[in-house]
Design an enzyme around this catalytic site. Sequence first.
Site, short mmCIF file in Angstrom:
data_model
loop_
_atom_site.label_atom_id
_atom_site.label_comp_id
_atom_site.label_asym_id
_atom_site.label_seq_id
_atom_site.Cartn_x
_atom_site.Cartn_y
_atom_site.Cartn_z
N GLY A 1 0.81 -1.32 0.17
CA GLY A 1 -0.14 0.05 0.01
C GLY A 1 0.99 1.18 0.03
O GLY A 1 2.31 1.17 0.02
N SER B 1 6.05 -1.60 -2.08
CA SER B 1 5.95 -2.59 -3.12
C SER B 1 5.27 -2.17 -4.43
O SER B 1 4.17 -2.67 -4.37
CB SER B 1 5.84 -4.31 -2.74
#
Length: 296
Positions: A126, A200
């Site tokens: 997130g 990520s």
Amino acid sequence: MPAIRGPGACVFGALGELDLRLAKKELGFVSCSGLDAKRFERGRSGPSRVCLRRGERSVPLAPVRAMEQSRTAHVNSKADGAEGENLHQISTVGNSTNIKWHSCSVSKLERQELLQQKGCVIWITGLSGSGKSTLACALSRSLHSRGKLTYVLDGDNVRHGLNSDLSFKAEDRAENIRRIGEVAKLFADAGVICIASLISPYRRDREACRAILPEGDFIEVFMDVPLQVCEARDPKGLYKLARAGKIKGFTGIDDPYEPPLDCEIVLQQKESECASPCEMAEEVICFLEEKGYLKA
């Protein structure tokens, strides 16, 4: 290592028992007290060296070299004889050549039986400020209270050590994710519930981590929090710096975040609705229980 006394020289044999009769024939035996010797040196590829020191000059010891070459030939002949059996076990992976996977007699199932849980990777992704690290710690604490072994791989923490050589450019971010994915895989193989918490931002990198794990052992948790909420929180002050142009390539500002398309768990937070970290942790734990990860 045995020392052989020769004319103004010391020899250190590093190939096992040296043939003393051969050495006597080649060198003779006299005292060599007070003289230094050059130690045996071995490279991974290439012959070993044993040298004599006469004053400042080093002379290769031919008999020892010949003995090693003979031993190497013997080993090679044995290898040739077992070529059909062993050759297929030697691998090349990336830039690593001539490597072999060594299996251990203790299996993953045995480790899981010992821990009474199943190893897996919970990958929390997130935007910055979405609550990834907070959830990871709350989840780890809740599982710990249930007697389950976990380990948190936090994105910032890993960059303090293993990945401190990486920047935030796209290629370095990909390598950052790859390394953490490989470490998480090892934890899961050990039977540990590994909780990876990091932005990520790119789908392909997250999917690459999923691909190296057994089916079902990669559990993707998406912190679905709007950018404006994350920016309002700004716990590290990074959004403010990014808006001022002091940080380049910041996810959500001038670098994209690609949300998961088919993740296992979505935790939505809106401006007026915000579940507590413990409540979100319980939602993840319910999933783990349903899938059988909290028992061997």
